[in-house]
Scaffold this active site. Structure first.
Site, PDB file in Angstrom:
ATOM      1  N   ASN A  91       0.867  -1.180   0.000  1.00  0.00           N
ATOM      2  CA  ASN A  91       0.000   0.000   0.000  1.00  0.00           C
ATOM      3  C   ASN A  91       0.904   1.230   0.000  1.00  0.00           C
ATOM      4  O   ASN A  91       1.510   1.548   1.017  1.00  0.00           O
ATOM      5  CB  ASN A  91      -0.889  -0.044   1.256  1.00  0.00           C
ATOM      6  CG  ASN A  91      -1.724   1.212   1.414  1.00  0.00           C
ATOM      7  OD1 ASN A  91      -1.822   2.021   0.490  1.00  0.00           O
ATOM      8  ND2 ASN A  91      -2.316   1.372   2.582  1.00  0.00           N
ATOM      9  N   TRP A  92       0.973   1.875  -1.152  1.00  0.00           N
ATOM     10  CA  TRP A  92       1.921   3.000  -1.293  1.00  0.00           C
ATOM     11  C   TRP A  92       1.388   4.279  -0.650  1.00  0.00           C
ATOM     12  O   TRP A  92       2.119   5.257  -0.529  1.00  0.00           O
ATOM     13  CB  TRP A  92       2.234   3.243  -2.761  1.00  0.00           C
ATOM     14  CG  TRP A  92       3.029   2.151  -3.426  1.00  0.00           C
ATOM     15  CD1 TRP A  92       3.371   0.928  -2.895  1.00  0.00           C
ATOM     16  CD2 TRP A  92       3.583   2.181  -4.743  1.00  0.00           C
ATOM     17  NE1 TRP A  92       4.101   0.207  -3.804  1.00  0.00           N
ATOM     18  CE2 TRP A  92       4.239   0.944  -4.953  1.00  0.00           C
ATOM     19  CE3 TRP A  92       3.578   3.118  -5.782  1.00  0.00           C
ATOM     20  CZ2 TRP A  92       4.895   0.643  -6.146  1.00  0.00           C
ATOM     21  CZ3 TRP A  92       4.228   2.813  -6.971  1.00  0.00           C
ATOM     22  CH2 TRP A  92       4.882   1.588  -7.149  1.00  0.00           C
ATOM     23  N   LYS A  93       0.109   4.305  -0.297  1.00  0.00           N
ATOM     24  CA  LYS A  93      -0.502   5.498   0.320  1.00  0.00           C
ATOM     25  C   LYS A  93      -0.255   6.728  -0.570  1.00  0.00           C
ATOM     26  O   LYS A  93      -0.190   6.583  -1.786  1.00  0.00           O
ATOM     27  CB  LYS A  93       0.022   5.674   1.744  1.00  0.00           C
ATOM     28  CG  LYS A  93      -0.110   4.374   2.557  1.00  0.00           C
ATOM     29  CD  LYS A  93       0.166   4.525   4.009  1.00  0.00           C
ATOM     30  CE  LYS A  93       0.004   3.162   4.685  1.00  0.00           C
ATOM     31  NZ  LYS A  93       0.155   3.216   6.139  1.00  0.00           N
ATOM     32  N   HIS A 122      -9.248   1.015   5.032  1.00  0.00           N
ATOM     33  CA  HIS A 122      -7.955   1.251   5.682  1.00  0.00           C
ATOM     34  C   HIS A 122      -8.129   2.202   6.872  1.00  0.00           C
ATOM     35  O   HIS A 122      -8.931   3.136   6.810  1.00  0.00           O
ATOM     36  CB  HIS A 122      -6.950   1.822   4.677  1.00  0.00           C
ATOM     37  CG  HIS A 122      -5.563   1.816   5.236  1.00  0.00           C
ATOM     38  ND1 HIS A 122      -5.107   2.774   6.103  1.00  0.00           N
ATOM     39  CD2 HIS A 122      -4.550   0.924   5.097  1.00  0.00           C
ATOM     40  CE1 HIS A 122      -3.876   2.486   6.467  1.00  0.00           C
ATOM     41  NE2 HIS A 122      -3.507   1.372   5.866  1.00  0.00           N
ATOM     42  N   GLU A 139      -6.500   4.612   7.914  1.00  0.00           N
ATOM     43  CA  GLU A 139      -6.319   6.046   7.622  1.00  0.00           C
ATOM     44  C   GLU A 139      -7.574   6.621   6.968  1.00  0.00           C
ATOM     45  O   GLU A 139      -7.922   7.783   7.190  1.00  0.00           O
ATOM     46  CB  GLU A 139      -5.070   6.240   6.741  1.00  0.00           C
ATOM     47  CG  GLU A 139      -3.800   6.012   7.550  1.00  0.00           C
ATOM     48  CD  GLU A 139      -2.644   5.404   6.774  1.00  0.00           C
ATOM     49  OE1 GLU A 139      -2.641   5.482   5.529  1.00  0.00           O
ATOM     50  OE2 GLU A 139      -1.744   4.842   7.430  1.00  0.00           O
ATOM     51  N   GLU A 167      -5.273  -5.122  10.633  1.00  0.00           N
ATOM     52  CA  GLU A 167      -4.232  -4.120  10.839  1.00  0.00           C
ATOM     53  C   GLU A 167      -4.484  -3.390  12.158  1.00  0.00           C
ATOM     54  O   GLU A 167      -5.249  -2.413  12.190  1.00  0.00           O
ATOM     55  CB  GLU A 167      -4.237  -3.113   9.691  1.00  0.00           C
ATOM     56  CG  GLU A 167      -3.992  -3.740   8.333  1.00  0.00           C
ATOM     57  CD  GLU A 167      -3.395  -2.736   7.354  1.00  0.00           C
ATOM     58  OE1 GLU A 167      -2.299  -3.004   6.858  1.00  0.00           O
ATOM     59  OE2 GLU A 167      -4.005  -1.683   7.128  1.00  0.00           O
ATOM     60  N   GLY A 226       2.584   2.034  10.755  1.00  0.00           N
ATOM     61  CA  GLY A 226       3.519   3.141  10.573  1.00  0.00           C
ATOM     62  C   GLY A 226       4.252   3.531  11.850  1.00  0.00           C
ATOM     63  O   GLY A 226       4.921   4.558  11.914  1.00  0.00           O
ATOM     64  N   SER A 258       3.551  -2.422  10.234  1.00  0.00           N
ATOM     65  CA  SER A 258       5.005  -2.461  10.425  1.00  0.00           C
ATOM     66  C   SER A 258       5.641  -3.812  10.104  1.00  0.00           C
ATOM     67  O   SER A 258       6.571  -4.247  10.780  1.00  0.00           O
ATOM     68  CB  SER A 258       5.373  -2.025  11.845  1.00  0.00           C
ATOM     69  OG  SER A 258       4.959  -0.683  12.061  1.00  0.00           O
TER      70      SER A 258
END
Ligand code: PGA
Length: 249
Positions: free
Chosen positions: A9-11, A94, A96, A166, A172, A212
């Site tokens: 997941n490159w965000k 997700h 975020e 997650e 992160g 992570s």
């Protein structure tokens, strides 16, 4: 079918030239493998990524989508738009998106329906916050996230669902759930799905761990019985790290 999956997941990272450079690096280094490898660049680079990855064993997937088919939703992207640029899998839920963009379980249920109606495969993310774990409420939180967003589905829908557990406290942060904590939660998730949708659905389901994952801890986490792979953030931005995580299987 239960598969081994490593998804990056490159965000909101990598402009067009950085996307091309990282994809070229991955094309050169990702081995022939039985692991399903996926990468999720930002929307504007999906089409370029799709073209570059044609003929390679890396699937381009999207990070999000809107629940409506089209219309006055400025700035949004529909399922059909994703399909039209070669995308067949979308990440939904997700943490975020939940934390910064107000996505609720109820909204996610609608996004899930829209994705499935368009034959998109879903990587559905969920997981507890630090306070939930500290108060030993993590199993309840995870169960209610699954119930609210996914329990209305039919058994047949599950062939297009991949789950990604997650824990928010591990995303992160450099802090990872221990392999034992990951296995414990993944077994709970599989049991929850089994009780509602039957043991065949649960056995066939791929459940990824995210939070992570790095080359240094991937082998131990992936070795756990109910962990079928990983959703990788930070470490997916370096071809060497992402490749090492794939090789950890
Ligand atoms: P991380 O991100 O690997 O950087 O913790 C995981 C994710 O957000 O999917």
């Amino acid at each position: 079918m239960r598969r081994k999956i490593v998804a990056g997941n490159w965000k909101m990272n990598n402009d067009l030239s950085e996307t091309e450079a990282l994809l070229n690096d991955l094309i050169a280094h990702v081995p022939e493998t039985d692991v399903n490898v996926m990468v999720a660049p930002t929307f504007v680079n999906l089409f370029q990524a799709f073209n570059m990855l044609k003929g390679h064993n890396i699937e381009v997937i999207a990070q999000n989508m809107h629940q409506e088919a089209k219309g006055a939703y400025t700035g949004e992207i529909s399922a059909n738009m994703l399909k039209s640029v070669g995308v067949h899998t979308v990440i939904l839920g997700h943490s975020e998106r939940r934390a910064y963009f107000g996505e609720t379980d109820e909204l996610l249920a609608k996004k899930v329906d829209a994705a499935l109606a368009n034959d998109l495969q879903i990587v559905f993310c969920f997981g507890e916050e630090l306070e939930d774990r500290k108060s030993e409420n993590h199993f309840n939180v995870v169960e209610s996230q699954l119930k609210n967003a996914l329990f209305h589905l039919a058994v047949a829908d599950w062939k297009n669902i991949i789950l990604a557990y997650e824990p928010v406290w591990a995303i992160g942060t450099g802090e990872t759930a221990s392999p034992k904590q990951a296995q414990e939660m993944h077994a709970f998730i599989r049991k929850t799905i089994s009780e509602k949708f039957g043991s065949d659905t649960a056995t066939e389901l791929s459940i990824l761990y995210g939070g992570s994952v790095k080359p240094a801890n991937a082998t131990e986490i992936f070795a756990k019985e109910d962990v079928d792979g990983g959703l990788i953030g930070g470490a997916a931005l370096k071809a060497a790290d992402f490749t090492a995580i794939i090789n950890a299987f």
